[in-house]
Design a protein around this motif. Structure first.
Motif, short mmCIF file in Angstrom:
data_model
loop_
_atom_site.label_atom_id
_atom_site.label_comp_id
_atom_site.label_asym_id
_atom_site.label_seq_id
_atom_site.Cartn_x
_atom_site.Cartn_y
_atom_site.Cartn_z
N ARG A 1 0.84 -1.20 0.00
CA ARG A 1 0.00 0.00 0.00
C ARG A 1 0.87 1.24 0.00
NH1 ARG A 1 -5.53 -0.55 3.62
NH2 ARG A 1 -6.65 -1.63 1.99
N VAL B 1 -10.21 1.71 3.90
CA VAL B 1 -10.77 1.83 2.55
C VAL B 1 -12.26 1.47 2.53
CG1 VAL B 1 -10.57 1.05 0.18
CG2 VAL B 1 -8.51 1.29 1.57
N ALA B 2 -12.59 0.29 3.09
CA ALA B 2 -14.00 -0.14 3.08
C ALA B 2 -14.84 0.82 3.92
CB ALA B 2 -14.10 -1.56 3.61
N ASP C 1 -12.33 5.02 14.45
CA ASP C 1 -11.12 4.30 14.04
C ASP C 1 -10.06 4.52 15.10
OD1 ASP C 1 -8.54 3.62 12.55
OD2 ASP C 1 -10.03 3.17 11.03
N ARG D 1 -7.05 4.99 14.40
CA ARG D 1 -6.06 5.91 13.83
C ARG D 1 -6.67 7.31 13.80
NH1 ARG D 1 -4.85 5.00 8.50
NH2 ARG D 1 -6.88 4.04 8.21
N GLN E 1 -12.85 2.01 24.30
CA GLN E 1 -13.58 1.88 23.04
C GLN E 1 -14.90 1.13 23.26
OE1 GLN E 1 -11.14 -0.08 20.15
NE2 GLN E 1 -12.73 -0.20 18.63
N TYR F 1 -21.83 -11.76 5.03
CA TYR F 1 -21.43 -12.18 3.68
C TYR F 1 -19.96 -11.84 3.43
CZ TYR F 1 -26.53 -12.14 2.99
OH TYR F 1 -27.86 -12.34 3.11
N PHE G 1 -19.01 -9.69 -1.04
CA PHE G 1 -19.61 -8.45 -1.54
C PHE G 1 -19.07 -8.04 -2.92
CE2 PHE G 1 -20.86 -7.61 2.99
CZ PHE G 1 -22.22 -7.68 2.75
#
Ligand code: NAD
Length: 381
Positions: free
Chosen positions: A122, A177-178, A197, A199, A243, A317, A320
């Motif tokens: 990445r 990303v998702a 998140d 981060r 969290q 699932y 996707f």
């Protein structure tokens, strides 16, 4: 060189690794393109469209593997497919090399060079080949659509003659990303969207998309989790408790949860626990994108949709991208085409498998009768 794409044999897989468009681009690099008859049908690309794009349609997998110098596909090869691989051939596909030692041995034994798409690093230069990201983007979008399909109300608030409709409240856990794709989809449908998140640097991005970042009552900064290569590291126990406390507080008010939290090479962290699910309203929906790695939510079953006793739907699932096969195939085929561009620097149809190139080196998992996984650390981050 001849680049060939077979029909996917994995049950239910509808994607295809070459499209008529990508084939046109591959031919500009000096390559010939082959496709197994029917390989693109489930993704909406018929044999005739390939033929029109100058691709040779071959009758079956046997003929395709026998002729192709490079085999480009989506899913890792089955045992039967491995037997069709040859000395000197190159295989490009998702291969899950970290969990597939035996498969790598088998591919090596065939004398085949293998490039694992999930090993494309990445880094900026490799973004155009980053198939994990292009597929995660689709998964994030589709997760929200799937949630909407299982949710009995609008996303957006409305004032109608028949009554006032409150907007749905969506929480996205993990803004990679998702997650960012899910946030964008959810806000564009008009839901009040929250995102969390580990981060902290993603807060600005989340907010710029119209969602609200969930901060913790935690003394240290949100997390030291920036880690390497754009991925997160494991949270400290104290951070995790903070969290979970925050999630527990907001769970009764959230209608839809999309979980995408991932730490590479680990089981998915459990973040949405049974008591939180029990406190959600009937009709609420959880879409757990991490289902394949054990799930972020308790009660997720991979590849299934379950409804809890208190009426919460949990969707696990793992396919996707395949559910949006036309879009996924286009993006995946483009990722492969860019990889082929790097492998064909002179655009003369000749492959130069340059193991000094950081991206090619990282993604190559077998080469010259050796297993070349795991790769050395990147020279440039
Ligand atoms: P990514 O690495 O870009 O994003 C994951 C995010 O989770 C990161 O931002 C990370 O900081 C965050 N995270 C890690 N631990 C966390 C924690 N404890 N709490 C909150 N956030 C945390 O990954 P991605 O490419 O967006 O993929 C996300 C998930 O979607 C992966 O599990 C991937 O396997 C899955 N996926 C599923 C499908 C499907 O069909 N179900 C398809 C593609 C991807």
């Amino acid at each position: 060189m001849k680049i060939g794409t077979p029909k996917e044999v994995f049950e239910g897989e509808a994607r295809v690794a070459m499209t008529p468009d990508s084939a046109l681009q591959l031919q500009k690099l000096g390559h010939e393109c082959l496709i197994e008859s029917g390989a693109g049908t489930r993704a909406g690309f018929l044999d005739a469209a390939y033929e029109e794009a100058g691709v040779t349609v071959v009758a079956d997998a046997g003929a395709l593997y026998a002729q192709a110098d490079v085999v480009a596909k989506v899913r890792q090869p089955s045992e039967e497919e491995v037997k069709l691989l040859r000395e000197g051939q190159t295989l490009i596909s998702f291969l899950n090399p970290g969990g597939n030692a035996e498969l790598l041995e088998d591919i090596k034994a065939q004398g085949t060079t293998a490039i694992a798409m999930e090993m494309v690093p990445r880094i900026s230069r490799a973004q155009k080949m980053d198939a994990l990201s292009s597929m995660a983007n689709i998964a994030g979008y589709r997760a929200v659509i799937e949630a909407g399909n299982n949710f009995g109300r609008f996303f957006t608030g409305q004032i109608t003659a028949a009554g006032k409709v409150p907007p749905a409240k969506v929480l996205v856990i993990g803004a990679g990303v998702a997650g960012l794709a899910a946030i964008g989809t959810s806000t564009s449908l008009g839901a009040i969207t929250y995102a969390f998140d580990v981060r902290p640097e993603v807060a600005e991005q989340v907010e710029s998309m119209g969602a609200e970042f969930v901060y913790l009552d935690f003394e240290e900064e949100q997390q030291d989790g920036a880690a390497t290569g754009g991925y997160a590291s494991v949270s400290s126990p104290e951070f995790r408790e903070a969290q979970l406390a925050k999630f527990r507080e907001i769970a009764p008010d959230i209608d839809i949860v999309i979980t995408t939290a991932l730490i590479p090479n680990r089981e998915a962290p459990k973040l949405w626990l049974e008591d939180m699910i029990k406190s959600m309203k009937p009709g609420s929906v959880i879409v757990d994108l991490a289902a394949e790695k054990g799930g972020n939510a308790e009660g997720t079953v991979a590849d299934e949709k379950v409804v809890t006793d208190n009426g919460v739907t949990i969707i696990g699932y793992t396919d996707f991208p395949s559910r949006m096969a036309t879009q996924s195939s286009s993006l995946y085929a483009t990722n492969i085409r860019h990889l082929m561009t790097d492998l064909t620097p002179e655009k003369d149809g000749v492959i130069n498998h340059d193991m000094e190139d950081d991206v090619i080196r990282s993604a190559t998992v077998t080469h010259d009768h050796e297993i070349t996984f795991p790769p050395p650390p990147l020279k440039v981050q």
